[in-house]
Design an enzyme around this catalytic site. Structure first.
Site, PDB file in Angstrom:
ATOM      1  N   GLU A 149       0.993   4.631   3.614  1.00  0.00           N
ATOM      2  CA  GLU A 149      -0.030   3.866   2.890  1.00  0.00           C
ATOM      3  C   GLU A 149       0.557   2.542   2.407  1.00  0.00           C
ATOM      4  O   GLU A 149       1.669   2.508   1.923  1.00  0.00           O
ATOM      5  CB  GLU A 149      -0.529   4.714   1.698  1.00  0.00           C
ATOM      6  CG  GLU A 149      -1.614   4.072   0.895  1.00  0.00           C
ATOM      7  CD  GLU A 149      -2.770   3.580   1.765  1.00  0.00           C
ATOM      8  OE1 GLU A 149      -3.377   4.386   2.488  1.00  0.00           O
ATOM      9  OE2 GLU A 149      -3.054   2.368   1.733  1.00  0.00           O
ATOM     10  N   PHE A 150      -0.218   1.474   2.539  1.00  0.00           N
ATOM     11  CA  PHE A 150       0.280   0.142   2.165  1.00  0.00           C
ATOM     12  C   PHE A 150      -0.519  -0.477   1.024  1.00  0.00           C
ATOM     13  O   PHE A 150      -0.402  -1.671   0.777  1.00  0.00           O
ATOM     14  CB  PHE A 150       0.247  -0.786   3.384  1.00  0.00           C
ATOM     15  CG  PHE A 150       1.106  -0.292   4.522  1.00  0.00           C
ATOM     16  CD1 PHE A 150       2.468  -0.552   4.536  1.00  0.00           C
ATOM     17  CD2 PHE A 150       0.556   0.454   5.554  1.00  0.00           C
ATOM     18  CE1 PHE A 150       3.273  -0.080   5.562  1.00  0.00           C
ATOM     19  CE2 PHE A 150       1.352   0.930   6.590  1.00  0.00           C
ATOM     20  CZ  PHE A 150       2.711   0.663   6.598  1.00  0.00           C
ATOM     21  N   LEU A 248       5.872 -14.817  -2.628  1.00  0.00           N
ATOM     22  CA  LEU A 248       6.799 -15.919  -2.897  1.00  0.00           C
ATOM     23  C   LEU A 248       6.598 -16.394  -4.335  1.00  0.00           C
ATOM     24  O   LEU A 248       6.545 -17.575  -4.609  1.00  0.00           O
ATOM     25  CB  LEU A 248       6.549 -17.076  -1.917  1.00  0.00           C
ATOM     26  CG  LEU A 248       6.964 -16.807  -0.467  1.00  0.00           C
ATOM     27  CD1 LEU A 248       6.608 -17.968   0.422  1.00  0.00           C
ATOM     28  CD2 LEU A 248       8.464 -16.511  -0.367  1.00  0.00           C
ATOM     29  N   ALA A 250       8.073 -16.597  -7.886  1.00  0.00           N
ATOM     30  CA  ALA A 250       9.309 -16.427  -8.665  1.00  0.00           C
ATOM     31  C   ALA A 250       8.970 -15.859 -10.040  1.00  0.00           C
ATOM     32  O   ALA A 250       7.880 -16.088 -10.556  1.00  0.00           O
ATOM     33  CB  ALA A 250      10.004 -17.777  -8.824  1.00  0.00           C
ATOM     34  N   GLY A 251       9.885 -15.117 -10.627  1.00  0.00           N
ATOM     35  CA  GLY A 251       9.597 -14.559 -11.941  1.00  0.00           C
ATOM     36  C   GLY A 251      10.672 -13.623 -12.434  1.00  0.00           C
ATOM     37  O   GLY A 251      11.862 -13.805 -12.158  1.00  0.00           O
ATOM     38  N   CYS A 258       7.118   1.642  -6.286  1.00  0.00           N
ATOM     39  CA  CYS A 258       7.476   1.648  -4.862  1.00  0.00           C
ATOM     40  C   CYS A 258       8.743   0.863  -4.537  1.00  0.00           C
ATOM     41  O   CYS A 258       9.726   1.443  -4.103  1.00  0.00           O
ATOM     42  CB  CYS A 258       6.305   1.129  -4.032  1.00  0.00           C
ATOM     43  SG  CYS A 258       4.925   2.279  -4.058  1.00  0.00           S
TER      44      CYS A 258
HETATM   45  P1  NAD Z   1       1.591   9.654  -8.472  1.00  0.00           P
HETATM   46  O1  NAD Z   1       2.761  10.186  -9.222  1.00  0.00           O
HETATM   47  O2  NAD Z   1       0.656   8.732  -9.127  1.00  0.00           O
HETATM   48  O3  NAD Z   1       0.742  10.874  -7.902  1.00  0.00           O
HETATM   49  C1  NAD Z   1       1.268  12.052  -7.375  1.00  0.00           C
HETATM   50  C2  NAD Z   1       0.373  13.191  -7.832  1.00  0.00           C
HETATM   51  O4  NAD Z   1       0.703  14.367  -7.098  1.00  0.00           O
HETATM   52  C3  NAD Z   1       0.540  13.529  -9.310  1.00  0.00           C
HETATM   53  O5  NAD Z   1      -0.714  13.473  -9.942  1.00  0.00           O
HETATM   54  C4  NAD Z   1       1.103  14.953  -9.295  1.00  0.00           C
HETATM   55  O6  NAD Z   1       0.671  15.720 -10.401  1.00  0.00           O
HETATM   56  C5  NAD Z   1       0.536  15.479  -7.978  1.00  0.00           C
HETATM   57  N1  NAD Z   1       1.260  16.614  -7.382  1.00  0.00           N
HETATM   58  C6  NAD Z   1       2.579  16.725  -7.132  1.00  0.00           C
HETATM   59  N2  NAD Z   1       2.837  17.914  -6.530  1.00  0.00           N
HETATM   60  C7  NAD Z   1       1.650  18.570  -6.393  1.00  0.00           C
HETATM   61  C8  NAD Z   1       1.262  19.830  -5.870  1.00  0.00           C
HETATM   62  N3  NAD Z   1       2.153  20.664  -5.334  1.00  0.00           N
HETATM   63  N4  NAD Z   1      -0.049  20.165  -5.924  1.00  0.00           N
HETATM   64  C9  NAD Z   1      -0.970  19.322  -6.465  1.00  0.00           C
HETATM   65  N5  NAD Z   1      -0.656  18.116  -6.985  1.00  0.00           N
HETATM   66  C10 NAD Z   1       0.633  17.742  -6.950  1.00  0.00           C
HETATM   67  O7  NAD Z   1       2.216   8.970  -7.166  1.00  0.00           O
HETATM   68  P2  NAD Z   1       1.572   7.776  -6.291  1.00  0.00           P
HETATM   69  O8  NAD Z   1       1.853   6.483  -6.928  1.00  0.00           O
HETATM   70  O9  NAD Z   1       0.197   8.153  -5.910  1.00  0.00           O
HETATM   71  O10 NAD Z   1       2.507   7.867  -5.007  1.00  0.00           O
HETATM   72  C11 NAD Z   1       2.434   8.965  -4.117  1.00  0.00           C
HETATM   73  C12 NAD Z   1       3.257   8.625  -2.892  1.00  0.00           C
HETATM   74  O11 NAD Z   1       2.683   7.497  -2.225  1.00  0.00           O
HETATM   75  C13 NAD Z   1       4.705   8.231  -3.164  1.00  0.00           C
HETATM   76  O12 NAD Z   1       5.518   8.683  -2.116  1.00  0.00           O
HETATM   77  C14 NAD Z   1       4.656   6.717  -3.170  1.00  0.00           C
HETATM   78  O13 NAD Z   1       5.894   6.130  -2.833  1.00  0.00           O
HETATM   79  C15 NAD Z   1       3.631   6.443  -2.093  1.00  0.00           C
HETATM   80  N6  NAD Z   1       2.938   5.158  -2.230  1.00  0.00           N
HETATM   81  C16 NAD Z   1       2.549   4.724  -3.453  1.00  0.00           C
HETATM   82  C17 NAD Z   1       1.866   3.524  -3.566  1.00  0.00           C
HETATM   83  C18 NAD Z   1       1.457   3.006  -4.920  1.00  0.00           C
HETATM   84  O14 NAD Z   1       1.124   1.817  -5.013  1.00  0.00           O
HETATM   85  N7  NAD Z   1       1.440   3.820  -5.965  1.00  0.00           N
HETATM   86  C19 NAD Z   1       1.570   2.776  -2.425  1.00  0.00           C
HETATM   87  C20 NAD Z   1       1.948   3.267  -1.181  1.00  0.00           C
HETATM   88  C21 NAD Z   1       2.640   4.465  -1.098  1.00  0.00           C
END
Ligand code: NAD
Length: 440
Positions: A149-150, A248, A250-251, A258
């Site tokens: 996911e991006f 780009l 700066a800050g 992430c």
């Molecule tokens: P988050 O911590 O907000 O959400 C994860 C959720 O999963 C939590 O609510 C947690 O309670 C739940 N969870 C964990 N184990 C579980 C289980 N066994 N059963 C049910 N629920 C469970 O995390 P996020 O920010 O959504 O990120 C999730 C993943 O996506 C990460 O790997 C992150 O790097 C990736 N990602 C995040 C973003 C972002 O902007 N936040 C963007 C792209 C990718």
């Protein structure tokens, strides 16, 4: 189609609501009872523009549960959207992934496509397949795909529904067909690759974007010494399509859930494969120094910090989100307090998460009002570039502050204008601001 999602965080919830808006039926499993209760009452546990409205609009199409078995039975496609935080050694902590897949494998007896949407290191799909053998003996029923996911927090729904591309990492025709059908209504390039490539694309994208930020921050330092203006340099190079305008700015450096952790994990994984990713280590080092730099700037401007009152606008790691994970504000505020300043912080959305994240911190007070937080402060430090700050009434700001001093770590104002309005205005890498004039 029917889709199950494990984890209702920033990614899982947006994915679920986004897919529901495309017409799919969704079952989201969340283990956090506090979040689950809110979701079942139509309240989004996270702040993301438009999310709560869409959640309620498509509530008939989304089931929220804490019962993974129910989600397994609901669909043959199961998205993993659980957290993958950094461990102390920098590697990704994949225990939430492991927990979820073990529970899935213990309960499956028919075909399932497990989709990694969480960011996971290269070849995690192989480990998941291996767990399928160990915990269910049914790996012939299991496909594992990588569909990173991006989305950007603050613009997550828009990004999910209007992505620059969709990456589909699969090993079988069946998995490819299912994922292409799922995203049929999204008009974006779809790149079908091997899972290892898809997993690597995600880390490469984040590392490259982090590199752009550290790069422009070094240019900002250069500009401060030479009288050039980093905002204009960024604009000037950004017109070049090979470089691009984005990332780009700066800050005070990048933060968030992430970039910091993904960079660490990428460096760690490269090292495991015998590669010293020294370039990324430098990107990290430059980023880490940004908070130090801002701290030094504040100290140079205010001289002694003992018992000075410092107002901070912005606690979230960036505008548009309530997420404070790895927010530069946390490190900066702790450092100011270590130096015996009193810090008063305001953020339009992130105050609660900030308080939860830092716990009780003597010397820090959260204030729920944009202007009240400034009362009698020796200086205002802007840490997040919220629109609300850009539109603030500067006369009111000046009236409330003890001294008209602003240290702007996001370059949200025009230096000439700020000086004309009677502020001492310190910012990052810009000509015409007070730090360049005073050589701070
Ligand atoms: P988050 O911590 O907000 O959400 C994860 C959720 O999963 C939590 O609510 C947690 O309670 C739940 N969870 C964990 N184990 C579980 C289980 N066994 N059963 C049910 N629920 C469970 O995390 P996020 O920010 O959504 O990120 C999730 C993943 O996506 C990460 O790997 C992150 O790097 C990736 N990602 C995040 C973003 C972002 O902007 N936040 C963007 C792209 C990718």
């Amino acid at each position: 189609m029917k889709v199950s999602i494990v984890g209702a965080g920033y990614v899982g919830l947006v994915t679920g609501v986004g897919l529901a808006s495309l017409g799919h039926d969704i079952c989201i499993v969340e283990k956090d009872e506090r979040k689950l209760e809110k979701l079942n009452n139509g309240i989004s546990p996270i702040f993301e523009p438009g999310l709560e409205e869409l959640l309620n609009k498509y509530k008939e199409k989304i089931i929220f549960t804490n019962n993974l078995k129910k989600a397994i039975a609901f669909s043959e496609i199961i998205f993993l959207c659980v957290g993958t935080p950094a461990q102390d050694d920098g590697s990704a902590d994949l225990s939430q992934i492991e927990d979820a897949v073990i529970q899935i494998f213990r309960n499956v007896n028919s075909y399932k496509l497990i989709v990694e949407k969480s960011t996971v290191p290269v070849n995690t799909h192989k480990l998941i397949k291996w767990l399928a053998n160990r915990y269910g003996g049914k790996s012939e029923f299991i496909d594992v795909a990588s569909n990173p996911e991006f989305l950007r927090e603050g613009k997550a729904l828009y990004d999910f529904l209007n992505p620059d591309r969709i990456i589909i990492g699969v090993e079988t025709e069946k998995a490819k067909k299912l994922l292409l059908e799922l995203y049929e209504k999204i008009d974006a390039p779809k790149l079908v690759v091997k899972p290892a490539t898809a997993e690597t694309i995600k880390y490469t994208a984040n590392a490259f974007l982090a590199m752009k930020i550290s790069f422009i921050n070094m240019i900002a330092d250069f500009c401060e010494k030479t009288g050039a203006d980093v905002e204009e340099v960024a604009l000037g190079i950004g017109f070049d399509k090979r470089i691009g305008k984005d990332f780009l700015k700066a800050g005070i450096g990048y933060g968030g859930s992430c970039f910091p952790k993904d960079l660490k994990a990428f460096i760690y994984t490269a090292n495991e494969y015998g590669i010293d990713f020294s370039l990324l280590k430098e990107v990290e080092k430059i980023n880490c120094n940004r908070v130090e730099k801002v701290f030094r700037m504040i100290k140079n401007v205010l001289w002694n910090l003992v018992h000075k009152k410092i107002a901070v606008w912005g606690l979230a790691f960036k505008a548009g989100t309530d997420d404070v994970r790895y927010s530069p504000a946390i490190r900066l505020i702790k450092k100011l307090i270590e130096n015996r300043a009193y810090v008063y912080g305001y953020d339009p959305k992130a105050i609660d998460n900030f308080k939860r994240s830092i716990g009780f911190l003597e010397g820090f007070s959260a204030v729920d009002d944009l202007y009240e937080v400034l009362d009698d402060a020796d200086a205002l430090v802007i840490v997040t570039d919220w629109q609300e700050f850009k539109e603030a009434d500067l006369e009111e700001v000046k009236k409330r502050l003890k001294l008209p001093i602003i240290i702007d770590t996001r370059n949200i104002f025009d230096p000439d204008n700020m000086l004309k309005q009677g502020f001492e205005y310190y910012c990052i890498g810009r000509s015409g601001c007070s730090n360049v004039q005073k050589n701070i």
